[in-house]
Design an enzyme around this catalytic site. Sequence first.
Site, PDB file in Angstrom:
ATOM      1  N   GLU A  49      21.467  21.056 169.744  1.00 38.70           N
ATOM      2  CA  GLU A  49      20.537  20.780 170.836  1.00 38.70           C
ATOM      3  C   GLU A  49      20.198  22.051 171.609  1.00 38.70           C
ATOM      4  OE1 GLU A  49      18.945  17.823 171.046  1.00 38.70           O
ATOM      5  OE2 GLU A  49      20.141  17.344 169.277  1.00 38.70           O
ATOM      6  N   LEU A  97      22.333  19.729 159.998  1.00 37.63           N
ATOM      7  CA  LEU A  97      23.375  18.727 160.225  1.00 37.63           C
ATOM      8  C   LEU A  97      22.953  17.645 161.217  1.00 37.63           C
ATOM      9  CD1 LEU A  97      26.511  21.035 160.663  1.00 37.63           C
ATOM     10  CD2 LEU A  97      25.756  19.844 158.598  1.00 37.63           C
ATOM     11  N   ARG A  98      21.847  17.840 161.898  1.00 39.36           N
ATOM     12  CA  ARG A  98      21.486  16.931 162.994  1.00 39.36           C
ATOM     13  C   ARG A  98      21.368  15.482 162.547  1.00 39.36           C
ATOM     14  NH1 ARG A  98      17.883  14.491 166.347  1.00 39.36           N
ATOM     15  NH2 ARG A  98      18.351  14.760 168.562  1.00 39.36           N
ATOM     16  N   LYS A  99      20.691  15.246 161.455  1.00 37.80           N
ATOM     17  CA  LYS A  99      20.511  13.866 160.992  1.00 37.80           C
ATOM     18  C   LYS A  99      21.870  13.211 160.722  1.00 37.80           C
ATOM     19  CE  LYS A  99      18.080  10.948 157.740  1.00 37.80           C
ATOM     20  NZ  LYS A  99      17.137  10.862 156.638  1.00 37.80           N
ATOM     21  N   VAL A 102      23.608  12.579 164.180  1.00 34.88           N
ATOM     22  CA  VAL A 102      22.960  11.694 165.146  1.00 34.88           C
ATOM     23  C   VAL A 102      22.596  10.338 164.546  1.00 34.88           C
ATOM     24  CG1 VAL A 102      20.941  11.444 166.654  1.00 34.88           C
ATOM     25  CG2 VAL A 102      22.112  13.634 166.489  1.00 34.88           C
TER      26      VAL A 102
END
Length: 141
Positions: A49, A97-99, A102
């Site tokens: 973020e 890595l966000r997907k 989250v």
Amino acid sequence: MYYVNQEQIQHRLDAIPEIAEALTKVAVSWDGSVMFGMVQERALHLAIEVVTDVGSYLIDGFIMRDASSYEDIMEINYEEKVFDGEVYNVLLELVSLRKALVQEYFTWKRCELHKLTPVLPNVLDKFADQVRAYIKQELRL
């Protein structure tokens, strides 16, 4: 004339030392527990973020081309020479890595130390330094 929201960028960069500290402590003390796994997850998520928020503020403020994804935010900033290739390569892997963190958190392997965890503290510090230098240079501060 550019309008770069330096205050919001600085707020986000100011979060990096705590994120880096959490990542360092997790890497050094890793025991595979759920607690360390959750701390690692949150620290990785916050790192994502921070770098995407800062990258977006830079894109908006310096009127760079529009980004179509988190990876694109990193690519645009790299192309504009906000940060170097070493930082870019790690951040590109980080934002990918966000997907998983989250949206697919239920499949995240909490019992494993992620390979980025021990290297990110240093890279995040470099990112912050290079962002500050870029803003100073571009705004001739």
